[in-house]
Write an enzyme that holds these catalytic residues in place. Structure first.
Site, PDB file in Angstrom:
ATOM      1  N   CYS A  24       0.710  -1.243   0.046  1.00 48.16           N
ATOM      2  CA  CYS A  24      -0.181   0.010   0.077  1.00 48.16           C
ATOM      3  C   CYS A  24       0.689   1.317   0.070  1.00 48.16           C
ATOM      4  O   CYS A  24       0.351   2.357  -0.372  1.00 48.16           O
ATOM      5  CB  CYS A  24      -1.055  -0.084   1.030  1.00 48.16           C
ATOM      6  SG  CYS A  24      -0.022  -0.231   2.579  1.00 48.16           S
ATOM      7  N   HIS A  65      19.071   1.102   0.531  1.00 53.01           N
ATOM      8  CA  HIS A  65      17.560   1.094   0.597  1.00 53.01           C
ATOM      9  C   HIS A  65      17.127   0.082   0.948  1.00 53.01           C
ATOM     10  O   HIS A  65      15.883   0.002   1.824  1.00 53.01           O
ATOM     11  CB  HIS A  65      17.315   1.843  -0.708  1.00 53.01           C
ATOM     12  CG  HIS A  65      15.592   2.056  -0.997  1.00 53.01           C
ATOM     13  ND1 HIS A  65      14.981   2.910  -0.432  1.00 53.01           N
ATOM     14  CD2 HIS A  65      14.794   1.108  -1.723  1.00 53.01           C
ATOM     15  CE1 HIS A  65      13.774   2.959  -0.766  1.00 53.01           C
ATOM     16  NE2 HIS A  65      13.568   1.723  -1.185  1.00 53.01           N
TER      17      HIS A  65
END
Length: 419
Positions: free
Chosen positions: A50, A95
C-alpha cells in the site's frame, strides 16, 4: 551489470499515483517473467504494498527497466519519472536494508514490510527471476532486519495503521464498545486491525471476504461472524465502522452503495478506513456529509507522532544498516573474483593431473618410485611458476615493481627491505 532499485513510495507519490502503479498479487509472477526477459535485465523482483511499488533488478541500464515499468502500468514515462527514485549499487542495497528494517516505512519500526519483502523474494524465486545477486541482497536484508530488531528498540513505540485507525474512530464515537465493526478482507493488515478493534470490545465484529472459509477463521478469533463480499451491499447499513484492505484491483464499496446505507441508517455517521492500494472504497465516498473516510495517507500524521520517542533508536538502526551495506559490498567484490579463482583452480588442476598421469606411467614402467616422485615435485613447481615468472621477466620496467609487489603479497613472501 549492476544492482538497481526503481520505485515510488509514500514519500514521493500520493495515493492516487501509487494505486495506478501497484501490482496485484495475481499480476506479480507474470510481470516478473516479462521483466526478466527485458534486454539487459538478468534478475528481477517486485515489492508492491500500500505504501510502495519497487523494482529490484540486476540490470545493465535503468532506462530499459523504467520503460518496461511505464509500458506495463500503461503510464507515460514522464508521468512516472517525476515520482520515481532510482538507486544503484551501494545506494540500492542501503535502501533495501532500510526498507527491511522498517526505517523507510510510514510507520517507522513496523514489521509488516519484512513479511512483504519475504513474499516478494519467494514469488521472484518461484517465477525463476531470482539469481545470485538478488538472492544475496534479500538474504542480507533479512539479516540486517533481524539484527536491528535484536539490538535496538526501533519497534517499541511504533504506532501502526491499525492503532491509528482505532484512535481516529475514538474521536468520532464516544465508545467503540457501542459500535458494530465490519472488516473487509482477511489478510495480514485486516488481522492487525481486527486485533486492535477487538481490544475495545465492540458490540459486533463481522468479517467479509471473497472466500467464506478464511473470513470464518479470522472472525472466530474475535467472537465475530463471517460473510461474503457480495453481501456487503445489503448489510452495509448495519455497521458504524468499516475497515477495508483487499487486493481487489477495483473498488468494492462505491458511493451509491454508501448513500443507500446512510439512508437506511437515517444519516447516522459511518467511520471508514481504506488501507488498500488500489483503493477498496471509491474516493467520492468522502464527499458524503455523514461519512468519515480515511486512507493510508490520511493516517500518516497520527503515525508520525510516535517518531520523537524513537529517534535515538533510529540512529542506532541506521548504523547497523551501514554495517550491512559494507558487508554486502565486500560480498559483491568477492563475487567478482569468482571467475578468476575458478579458472586458476582449473588451470592448476590440469597441470597436476597431467604430471600425475606421467608419473604413474613411469612407475608402471618400472622406474624408481622415489625418483619419479622427486621429478613430479620438480615438474609441478616448474609449471606452476612458469607463467608468473615469464610475466615478470617480460614486463616493462614501470610495471615490474608493481607486479613484484603483487607477487610477494599473493605468495606471502617477505617484503623487500626497500618496501
Amino acid at each position: 551489470m549492476k544492482l538497481l532499485v526503481l520505485g515510488v513510495n509514500h514519500q514521493t507519490a500520493p495515493l492516487a499515483v501509487r494505486e495506478r502503479l501497484a501490482f496485484t498479487p495475481a499480476e506479480l509472477e507474470g510481470a516478473l517473467v516479462e521483466l526478466s526477459q527485458v534486454k539487459g535485465v538478468a534478475e528481477a523482483a517486485i515489492v508492491s504494498t500500500c505504501n510502495r511499488t519497487e523494482l529490484y533488478c540486476n540490470a545493465r541500464e535503468a532506462d530499459a527497466v523504467l520503460g518496461w515499468f511505464a509500458a506495463q502500468r500503461g503510464r507515460p514515462v514522464e508521468e512516472i519519472s517525476q515520482h520515481l527514485y532510482q538507486l544503484e549499487n551501494d545506494a540500492a542495497s542501503r535502501h533495501a536494508f532500510r526498507v527491511a528494517a522498517g526505517l523507510d516505512s510510514m510507520v517507522v519500526g513496523e514489521t509488516q514490510i519484512l513479511g512483504q519483502l519475504k513474499d516478494a523474494e519467494r514469488v521472484a524465486r518461484e517465477a525463476g527471476s531470482l539469481g545470485v545477486l538478488l538472492n544475496g541482497l534479500f538474504k542480507r536484508a533479512f539479516q540486517v532486519a533481524k539484527t536491528v530488531r535484536t539490538e535496538t528498540k526501533i519497534g517499541a513505540a511504533s504506532v501502526s495503521m491499525a492503532a491509528a485507525s482505532v484512535k481516529m474512530a475514538e474521536r468520532l464515537f464516544s465508545s467503540i464498545a457501542d459500535c458494530k465493526v465490519l472488516f473487509v478482507g482477511a489478510g495480514e493488515m485486516i488481522e492487525l486491525c481486527a486485533t486492535h478493534f477487538a481490544g475495545e470490545k465492540p458490540a459486533r465484529i463481522v468479517v467479509a471476504n471473497r472466500t467464506l472459509e478464511r473470513a470464518e477463521k479470522l472472525a472466530a478469533q474475535h467472537g465475530g461472524e463471517a460473510m461474503l463480499l457480495n453481501d456487503i451491499s445489503a448489510r452495509l447499513a448495519e455497521f458504524d465502522i468499516v475497515v477495508s484492505s483487499t487486493a481487489s484491483p477495483l473498488p468494492i464499496i462505491g458511493k451509491g452503495m454508501v448513500e443507500r446505507a446512510l439512508k437506511v441508517r437515517k444519516h447516522r455517521p459511518i467511520f471508514m478506513v481504506d488501507l488498500a492500494v488500489p483503493r477498496d472504497i471509491e474516493g467520492e465516498v468522502a464527499e458524503l456529509s455523514d461519512v468519515y473516510l480515511y486512507t493510508v495517507d490520511d493516517l500518516s500524521e497520527i503515525v508520525r507522532q510516535g517518531m520523537a520517542s524513537r529517534e535515538s533508536e533510529v540512529e542506532a538502526a541506521e548504523v547497523l544498516v551501514e554495517e550491512g551495506v559494507d558487508e554486502f559490498h565486500q560480498w559483491l567484490a568477492t563475487r567478482s573474483l569468482v571467475p578468476t579463482i575458478r579458472e586458476l583452480r582449473d588451470h592448476t588442476d590440469r597441470i597436476a593431473r597431467h604430471e600425475l598421469a606421467r608419473a604413474k606411467k613411469r612407475i608402471a614402467a618400472g622406474d624408481n618410485a622415489e625418483e619419479v616422485l622427486e621429478r613430479l615435485a620438480e615438474q609441478l613447481a616448474a609449471k606452476f611458476l612458469h607463467a608468473p615468472l615469464a610475466t615478470l621477466n617480460a614486463a616493462a620496467p614501470h610495471e615490474q615493481e608493481q607486479l613484484a609487489a603483487a607477487t610477494r603479497r599473493l605468495h606471502r613472501l617477505p617484503l623487500e627491505d626497500n618496501e
